[in-house]
Motif scaffolding. Structure first.
Motif, PDB file in Angstrom:
ATOM      1  N   TYR A 146       0.862  -1.179   0.000  1.00 41.26           N
ATOM      2  CA  TYR A 146       0.000   0.000   0.000  1.00 41.26           C
ATOM      3  C   TYR A 146       0.898   1.228   0.000  1.00 41.26           C
ATOM      4  O   TYR A 146       1.846   1.306   0.775  1.00 41.26           O
ATOM      5  CB  TYR A 146      -0.901  -0.010   1.248  1.00 41.26           C
ATOM      6  N   ARG A 147       0.601   2.154  -0.874  1.00 37.16           N
ATOM      7  CA  ARG A 147       1.440   3.350  -1.025  1.00 37.16           C
ATOM      8  C   ARG A 147       0.627   4.606  -0.789  1.00 37.16           C
ATOM      9  O   ARG A 147      -0.530   4.687  -1.188  1.00 37.16           O
ATOM     10  CB  ARG A 147       2.057   3.390  -2.414  1.00 37.16           C
TER      11      ARG A 147
ATOM     12  N   SER B  49      -1.529   7.691  10.088  1.00 35.04           N
ATOM     13  CA  SER B  49      -2.437   8.135   9.037  1.00 35.04           C
ATOM     14  C   SER B  49      -2.410   7.160   7.866  1.00 35.04           C
ATOM     15  O   SER B  49      -3.453   6.842   7.270  1.00 35.04           O
ATOM     16  CB  SER B  49      -2.059   9.539   8.573  1.00 35.04           C
ATOM     17  N   THR B  50      -1.228   6.672   7.526  1.00 38.86           N
ATOM     18  CA  THR B  50      -1.105   5.689   6.453  1.00 38.86           C
ATOM     19  C   THR B  50      -1.844   4.403   6.822  1.00 38.86           C
ATOM     20  O   THR B  50      -2.554   3.823   5.990  1.00 38.86           O
ATOM     21  CB  THR B  50       0.383   5.413   6.144  1.00 38.86           C
ATOM     22  N   ILE B  51      -1.711   3.966   8.069  1.00 38.67           N
ATOM     23  CA  ILE B  51      -2.426   2.767   8.527  1.00 38.67           C
ATOM     24  C   ILE B  51      -3.931   3.000   8.465  1.00 38.67           C
ATOM     25  O   ILE B  51      -4.686   2.149   7.989  1.00 38.67           O
ATOM     26  CB  ILE B  51      -1.984   2.373   9.953  1.00 38.67           C
ATOM     27  N   GLU B  52      -4.369   4.151   8.923  1.00 36.30           N
ATOM     28  CA  GLU B  52      -5.802   4.464   8.909  1.00 36.30           C
ATOM     29  C   GLU B  52      -6.351   4.443   7.480  1.00 36.30           C
ATOM     30  O   GLU B  52      -7.424   3.888   7.222  1.00 36.30           O
ATOM     31  CB  GLU B  52      -6.054   5.820   9.558  1.00 36.30           C
TER      32      GLU B  52
ATOM     33  N   VAL C 196       5.340   3.327   2.152  1.00 37.69           N
ATOM     34  CA  VAL C 196       5.016   2.013   1.621  1.00 37.69           C
ATOM     35  C   VAL C 196       4.739   1.097   2.810  1.00 37.69           C
ATOM     36  O   VAL C 196       5.584   0.947   3.694  1.00 37.69           O
ATOM     37  CB  VAL C 196       6.177   1.448   0.767  1.00 37.69           C
ATOM     38  N   LEU C 197       3.549   0.530   2.832  1.00 36.10           N
ATOM     39  CA  LEU C 197       3.115  -0.334   3.933  1.00 36.10           C
ATOM     40  C   LEU C 197       2.977  -1.754   3.424  1.00 36.10           C
ATOM     41  O   LEU C 197       2.388  -1.987   2.366  1.00 36.10           O
ATOM     42  CB  LEU C 197       1.775   0.174   4.471  1.00 36.10           C
TER      43      LEU C 197
ATOM     44  N   VAL D 199       5.134  -3.450   8.307  1.00 35.99           N
ATOM     45  CA  VAL D 199       6.399  -2.790   8.017  1.00 35.99           C
ATOM     46  C   VAL D 199       6.072  -1.600   7.139  1.00 35.99           C
ATOM     47  O   VAL D 199       5.326  -1.733   6.161  1.00 35.99           O
ATOM     48  CB  VAL D 199       7.379  -3.723   7.273  1.00 35.99           C
ATOM     49  N   GLN D 200       6.605  -0.444   7.516  1.00 32.05           N
ATOM     50  CA  GLN D 200       6.455   0.736   6.680  1.00 32.05           C
ATOM     51  C   GLN D 200       7.835   1.297   6.377  1.00 32.05           C
ATOM     52  O   GLN D 200       8.686   1.380   7.253  1.00 32.05           O
ATOM     53  CB  GLN D 200       5.606   1.810   7.372  1.00 32.05           C
TER      54      GLN D 200
END
Length: 139
Positions: A3-4, A31-34, A78-79, A92-93
């Motif tokens: 996920y980007r 925020s990226t996780i959300e 990048v997740l 991992v991000q």
């Protein structure tokens, strides 16, 4: 598959020297996780927290900072899913800007039920997390 997400470094992210103040990275990581939960898992935080009265707190976080990020830069997040447990999720991000590594973070989230205790992931979420991970592993 990963996920980007791109996040611009804004003035509110920076210390007086114009570099990202490290606690702001954690806000951007979250925020990226959300957004991942909403975009990929189709299970937004509003549903989890407000409608279902559950939560997905971070139980562990480990970050390595490689280089500073500066006001005006565009950060690429990048997740990837590393592991899906019964009630936990290890992510991992990686964060970069202009091809240069800035930060690597591993974190563990836990599904917490209405009673405030760890509980198994709902099937709808677990199935999508496993599919995302399997797609990532195959790539």
């Amino acid at each position: 598959m990963s996920y980007r997400r791109r996040i611009p470094v804004e003035f509110n992210h920076c210390d007086p020297a114009g570099i990202v103040f490290y606690p702001r990275y954690f806000e951007m990581l979250n925020s990226t996780i959300e957004n991942f939960f909403a975009d990929v898992l189709a299970y937004p935080f509003a549903r989890i927290h407000v409608e279902e009265h559950c939560a997905v707190p971070t139980a562990h976080i480990d970050a390595t900072f490689h280089a500073p990020s500066r006001l005006g830069e565009m950060l690429d997040f990048v997740l990837e899913i590393e592991d899906v447990g019964r009630s936990s999720l290890r992510l991992v991000q990686r964060v970069s800007a202009g091809g240069q590594d800035r930060l690597r973070c591993t974190s563990t989230l836990v599904w917490v039920g209405r009673d405030g205790r760890a509980a198994p992931w709902p099937d709808a979420i677990r199935m999508k997390m496993n599919h995302f991970k399997e797609t990532s592993d195959a790539a």
